[in-house]
Scaffold this motif. Structure first.
Motif, PDB file in Angstrom:
ATOM      1  N   MET A 119      -7.487 -30.244  14.984  1.00  0.00           N
ATOM      2  CA  MET A 119      -7.090 -29.394  13.888  1.00  0.00           C
ATOM      3  C   MET A 119      -8.318 -28.760  13.227  1.00  0.00           C
ATOM      4  N   LEU A 120      -9.394 -29.530  13.153  1.00  0.00           N
ATOM      5  CA  LEU A 120     -10.608 -28.994  12.537  1.00  0.00           C
ATOM      6  C   LEU A 120     -11.096 -27.765  13.285  1.00  0.00           C
ATOM      7  N   GLU A 121     -11.110 -27.855  14.611  1.00  0.00           N
ATOM      8  CA  GLU A 121     -11.601 -26.715  15.380  1.00  0.00           C
ATOM      9  C   GLU A 121     -10.692 -25.503  15.227  1.00  0.00           C
ATOM     10  N   GLY A 122      -9.386 -25.721  15.140  1.00  0.00           N
ATOM     11  CA  GLY A 122      -8.469 -24.607  14.916  1.00  0.00           C
ATOM     12  C   GLY A 122      -8.733 -23.935  13.583  1.00  0.00           C
ATOM     13  N   ALA A 123      -8.971 -24.748  12.552  1.00  0.00           N
ATOM     14  CA  ALA A 123      -9.268 -24.200  11.223  1.00  0.00           C
ATOM     15  C   ALA A 123     -10.602 -23.448  11.234  1.00  0.00           C
ATOM     16  N   GLU A 124     -11.596 -24.016  11.904  1.00  0.00           N
ATOM     17  CA  GLU A 124     -12.898 -23.342  11.973  1.00  0.00           C
ATOM     18  C   GLU A 124     -12.817 -22.028  12.748  1.00  0.00           C
ATOM     19  N   LEU A 125     -12.039 -22.013  13.822  1.00  0.00           N
ATOM     20  CA  LEU A 125     -11.875 -20.768  14.581  1.00  0.00           C
ATOM     21  C   LEU A 125     -11.177 -19.722  13.721  1.00  0.00           C
ATOM     22  N   ALA A 126     -10.134 -20.122  13.024  1.00  0.00           N
ATOM     23  CA  ALA A 126      -9.423 -19.176  12.152  1.00  0.00           C
ATOM     24  C   ALA A 126     -10.354 -18.638  11.073  1.00  0.00           C
ATOM     25  N   GLU A 127     -11.168 -19.506  10.496  1.00  0.00           N
ATOM     26  CA  GLU A 127     -12.109 -19.067   9.462  1.00  0.00           C
ATOM     27  C   GLU A 127     -13.137 -18.100  10.037  1.00  0.00           C
ATOM     28  N   SER A 128     -13.626 -18.403  11.227  1.00  0.00           N
ATOM     29  CA  SER A 128     -14.610 -17.529  11.857  1.00  0.00           C
ATOM     30  C   SER A 128     -14.017 -16.142  12.118  1.00  0.00           C
ATOM     31  N   ILE A 129     -12.776 -16.100  12.574  1.00  0.00           N
ATOM     32  CA  ILE A 129     -12.114 -14.822  12.838  1.00  0.00           C
ATOM     33  C   ILE A 129     -11.845 -14.082  11.522  1.00  0.00           C
ATOM     34  N   ALA A 130     -11.357 -14.814  10.526  1.00  0.00           N
ATOM     35  CA  ALA A 130     -11.000 -14.181   9.248  1.00  0.00           C
ATOM     36  C   ALA A 130     -12.214 -13.643   8.510  1.00  0.00           C
ATOM     37  N   THR A 131     -13.343 -14.315   8.626  1.00  0.00           N
ATOM     38  CA  THR A 131     -14.532 -13.870   7.900  1.00  0.00           C
ATOM     39  C   THR A 131     -15.451 -13.013   8.750  1.00  0.00           C
ATOM     40  N   GLY A 132     -15.062 -12.772  10.001  1.00  0.00           N
ATOM     41  CA  GLY A 132     -15.871 -11.933  10.890  1.00  0.00           C
ATOM     42  C   GLY A 132     -15.839 -10.486  10.444  1.00  0.00           C
ATOM     43  N   ARG A 133     -16.738  -9.730  11.001  1.00  0.00           N
ATOM     44  CA  ARG A 133     -16.849  -8.312  10.624  1.00  0.00           C
ATOM     45  C   ARG A 133     -16.057  -7.423  11.568  1.00  0.00           C
ATOM     46  N   GLY A 134     -14.909  -7.923  12.020  1.00  0.00           N
ATOM     47  CA  GLY A 134     -14.046  -7.113  12.863  1.00  0.00           C
ATOM     48  C   GLY A 134     -14.299  -7.262  14.347  1.00  0.00           C
ATOM     49  N   ASP A 135     -15.377  -7.930  14.724  1.00  0.00           N
ATOM     50  CA  ASP A 135     -15.682  -8.116  16.139  1.00  0.00           C
ATOM     51  C   ASP A 135     -15.170  -9.484  16.568  1.00  0.00           C
ATOM     52  N   LEU A 136     -13.997  -9.504  17.198  1.00  0.00           N
ATOM     53  CA  LEU A 136     -13.352 -10.748  17.587  1.00  0.00           C
ATOM     54  C   LEU A 136     -14.219 -11.542  18.564  1.00  0.00           C
ATOM     55  N   ARG A 138     -17.537 -16.296  19.647  1.00  0.00           N
ATOM     56  CA  ARG A 138     -18.819 -16.827  20.122  1.00  0.00           C
ATOM     57  C   ARG A 138     -19.489 -17.684  19.046  1.00  0.00           C
ATOM     58  N   ALA A 139     -19.460 -17.225  17.803  1.00  0.00           N
ATOM     59  CA  ALA A 139     -20.059 -17.989  16.703  1.00  0.00           C
ATOM     60  C   ALA A 139     -19.364 -19.342  16.561  1.00  0.00           C
ATOM     61  N   PHE A 140     -18.050 -19.340  16.630  1.00  0.00           N
ATOM     62  CA  PHE A 140     -17.299 -20.595  16.567  1.00  0.00           C
ATOM     63  C   PHE A 140     -17.668 -21.500  17.735  1.00  0.00           C
ATOM     64  N   GLU A 141     -17.735 -20.952  18.940  1.00  0.00           N
ATOM     65  CA  GLU A 141     -18.024 -21.758  20.122  1.00  0.00           C
ATOM     66  C   GLU A 141     -19.391 -22.421  20.041  1.00  0.00           C
ATOM     67  N   GLU A 142     -20.363 -21.758  19.439  1.00  0.00           N
ATOM     68  CA  GLU A 142     -21.687 -22.361  19.275  1.00  0.00           C
ATOM     69  C   GLU A 142     -21.585 -23.649  18.458  1.00  0.00           C
ATOM     70  N   GLN A 143     -20.826 -23.610  17.379  1.00  0.00           N
ATOM     71  CA  GLN A 143     -20.624 -24.807  16.550  1.00  0.00           C
ATOM     72  C   GLN A 143     -19.848 -25.865  17.334  1.00  0.00           C
ATOM     73  N   MET A 144     -18.809 -25.438  18.035  1.00  0.00           N
ATOM     74  CA  MET A 144     -17.957 -26.362  18.774  1.00  0.00           C
ATOM     75  C   MET A 144     -18.755 -27.078  19.860  1.00  0.00           C
TER      76      MET A 144
END
Length: 65
Positions: A1-18, A23-29
């Motif tokens: 669940m943590l990774e799902g939340a982090e991915l959603a946050e990364s997408i929501a706060t991204g600058r439009g480049d999915l 990729r940013a999320f995957e680095e943390q993961m």
């Protein structure tokens, strides 16, 4: 669940480049997964032994009945 939340946050706060957000999320993961993989490998190395009695004795120490 943590990774799902982090991915959603990364997408929501991204600058439009999915792709960049994922990729940013995957680095943390991968960093987190790498640490757990090292711990798991160390545990397996301790429990897997050429001497089955030694492995069972160690298992009994870490997993009391």
């Amino acid at each position: 669940m943590l990774e799902g939340a982090e991915l959603a946050e990364s997408i929501a706060t991204g600058r439009g480049d999915l792709d960049e957000a994922v990729r940013a999320f995957e680095e943390q993961m991968w960093a987190r997964a790498g640490r757990w993989a090292e711990l798991t490998a160390a545990g397996l190395e301790r429990l897997v032994s050429p001497d089955p009695a030694e492995a069972l004795a160690l298992f009994d120490q870490v997993q009391p009945s």
